[in-house]
Design a protein around this motif. Structure first.
Motif, PDB file in Angstrom:
ATOM      1  N   HIS A  28       0.816  -1.215   0.000  1.00 24.77           N
ATOM      2  CA  HIS A  28       0.000   0.000   0.000  1.00 24.77           C
ATOM      3  C   HIS A  28       0.851   1.267   0.000  1.00 24.77           C
ATOM      4  O   HIS A  28       0.534   2.258   0.660  1.00 24.77           O
ATOM      5  N   GLU A  32       0.094   5.308   1.365  1.00 23.45           N
ATOM      6  CA  GLU A  32       0.999   5.965   2.304  1.00 23.45           C
ATOM      7  C   GLU A  32       1.541   7.260   1.703  1.00 23.45           C
ATOM      8  O   GLU A  32       1.631   8.289   2.394  1.00 23.45           O
ATOM      9  N   LEU A  36       1.258  11.136   3.080  1.00 22.40           N
ATOM     10  CA  LEU A  36       2.460  11.935   3.327  1.00 22.40           C
ATOM     11  C   LEU A  36       2.431  13.245   2.538  1.00 22.40           C
ATOM     12  O   LEU A  36       2.873  14.290   3.041  1.00 22.40           O
ATOM     13  N   LEU A  61      -2.517   0.357   8.584  1.00 22.06           N
ATOM     14  CA  LEU A  61      -2.197   1.677   8.047  1.00 22.06           C
ATOM     15  C   LEU A  61      -2.671   2.776   8.985  1.00 22.06           C
ATOM     16  O   LEU A  61      -1.968   3.781   9.193  1.00 22.06           O
ATOM     17  N   ARG A  64      -0.244   3.131  11.723  1.00 18.12           N
ATOM     18  CA  ARG A  64       0.989   3.741  11.224  1.00 18.12           C
ATOM     19  C   ARG A  64       0.816   5.260  11.095  1.00 18.12           C
ATOM     20  O   ARG A  64       1.719   6.038  11.461  1.00 18.12           O
ATOM     21  N   MET A  65      -0.312   5.689  10.575  1.00 13.93           N
ATOM     22  CA  MET A  65      -0.534   7.120  10.383  1.00 13.93           C
ATOM     23  C   MET A  65      -0.679   7.830  11.726  1.00 13.93           C
ATOM     24  O   MET A  65      -0.147   8.934  11.913  1.00 13.93           O
ATOM     25  N   THR A  87       8.631   8.833   4.780  1.00 18.19           N
ATOM     26  CA  THR A  87       8.065   7.536   5.168  1.00 18.19           C
ATOM     27  C   THR A  87       7.276   7.703   6.453  1.00 18.19           C
ATOM     28  O   THR A  87       7.516   8.637   7.231  1.00 18.19           O
ATOM     29  N   LEU A  88       6.343   6.796   6.675  1.00 24.37           N
ATOM     30  CA  LEU A  88       5.567   6.793   7.921  1.00 24.37           C
ATOM     31  C   LEU A  88       6.280   6.022   9.036  1.00 24.37           C
ATOM     32  O   LEU A  88       5.773   5.962  10.157  1.00 24.37           O
ATOM     33  N   ASP A  89       7.428   5.456   8.743  1.00 26.78           N
ATOM     34  CA  ASP A  89       8.121   4.619   9.729  1.00 26.78           C
ATOM     35  C   ASP A  89       8.509   5.426  10.968  1.00 26.78           C
ATOM     36  O   ASP A  89       9.089   6.507  10.861  1.00 26.78           O
TER      37      ASP A  89
END
Length: 376
Positions: A28, A32, A36, A61, A64-65, A87-89
């Motif tokens: 996905h 993402e 962003l 997801l 993560r967000m 990145t969402l990391d």
């Protein structure tokens, strides 16, 4: 918000990690990237609706967000502002990540089904009381005056009163609050709720992404089974997990071998399958067999209507589809049967019919339809 309810978590697949524990998301990247871009533009929408088939990663997801927003300071436009995130990391060691994992983040609210009135089991719906608790949470000032988040898993499970209460919150969103609404069937929601959210639609996973996500969740799949599992699960990690736990690929292969004997159904094979559904503690196997029969009929109807063969989900399936659904009229017959068998299964379970008898009745109806379509 601390979890004190001893009941199972309603948003966790039994035997699999909870979405908040699953930091890596497969398949996905487009969704993402869209989030962003919105974040980087400084015009982040206050409500995001994550849609798509059940089990494809919507909740993962959402977590993560939420983790990203709570752990990433807002850009104040100054010369020492952090570079735009790519990145969402967020590292597991980050304080926000640790608090979210323990459901102890004071700036985050998780809205999901609670206990029933007797507190003996989970409620079947999200009630207005749960939504009111969320509204009260947002009425309080944030500890640091910054951003807050909420995940609603799933908005489809709200009763009418709860949905109307949520709508009022969406119409007058609190300052610096971002809501993530997980919707498995968005068409059933109030149009006014949908119109106030920005939608991120997640598509079914392909064989490789599905295999990677399943491995992360603790499941196992042989390389040669990846295509079949993607076909039968519809690209859903949750469904793939159920199929692997209950040996769904073997069950589907057994169904294909049985249906290869149509229109003269092999009774011993049929009885053997029915006996599986009648075994002690086999309720999940019965449910899966009903699902797989419905899936086979759907694949028959789709092939008969379009003439496009899907990738084989079991040996010999392609030849069987061509023989049993050679034209659109046959497709219509199989589609009608699928609808009627689904209704029969629901009625049978509602009145506690013997699972073996119910399953055998379904198999005989399949045989009857095959006989009516056979060349005279």
């Amino acid at each position: 918000m601390a979890a004190t309810d001893p009941l199972p978590e309603p948003d966790r697949l039994q035997g699999a990690p909870h979405p908040r524990e699953t930091h890596r998301l497969f398949g996905h990247a487009v969704a993402e990237a869209e989030f962003l871009r919105a974040h980087g533009s400084g015009r982040l929408h206050h409500a995001w609706m994550l849609t798509g088939p059940r089990g494809v990663g919507k909740a993962t997801l959402a977590w993560r967000m939420a983790r990203f927003l709570l752990a990433t300071p807002d850009d104040d436009g100054g010369m020492f502002a952090a570079p735009r995130a790519e990145t969402l990391d967020i590292p597991d060691s980050h304080p926000v990540a640790r608090r979210l994992l323990q459901l102890a983040e004071p700036r985050h609210f998780l809205l999901r089904r609670g206990a029933n009135d007797k507190e003996t089991a989970l409620s079947q719906v999200i009630s207005i009381d749960e939504v009111r608790r969320m509204k009260s949470f947002f009425a309080l000032s944030a500890a640091d005056g910054g951003r807050r988040t909420a995940i609603i898993d799933a908005v489809d499970e709200m009763n009418t009163a709860a949905a109307n209460a949520l709508l009022k919150l969406l119409e007058e969103p609190p300052l610096n609050v971002t809501l993530f609404l997980i919707a498995h069937q968005p068409a059933r929601l109030l149009p006014t709720i949908r119109s106030r959210c920005r939608e991120l639609r997640l598509s079914p996973l392909g064989p490789q992404d599905l295999a990677d996500a399943l491995t992360q969740a603790g499941g196992e799949i042989a390389p040669e089974d990846r295509t079949a599992l993607a076909e039968l699960s519809g690209g859903s990690v949750g469904e793939a997990f159920r199929l692997t736990n209950l040996e769904g690929l073997k069950l589907y292969a057994a169904l294909v071998r049985l249906f290869a004997t149509l229109p003269r159904l092999d009774r011993p094979q049929a009885l053997a399958l029915a006996d599986l559904a009648a075994a002690r503690g086999a309720a999940e196997t019965f449910e899966l067999l009903v699902t797989l029969i419905d899936l086979f009929l759907a694949r028959l109807a789709r092939f008969g209507a379009t003439g496009a063969l899907p990738p084989e989900a079991a040996p010999g399936e392609a030849q069987l589809l061509q023989r049993l659904a050679p034209h659109p009229l046959a497709a219509r017959a199989w589609a009608d049967l699928a609808q009627s068998l689904s209704a029969r299964a629901r009625r049978g379970k509602a009145v506690n019919l013997d699972p073996a008898a119910l399953l055998m009745d379904m198999l005989l109806k399949v045989d009857e339809t095959a006989g009516s379509l056979a060349p005279r």
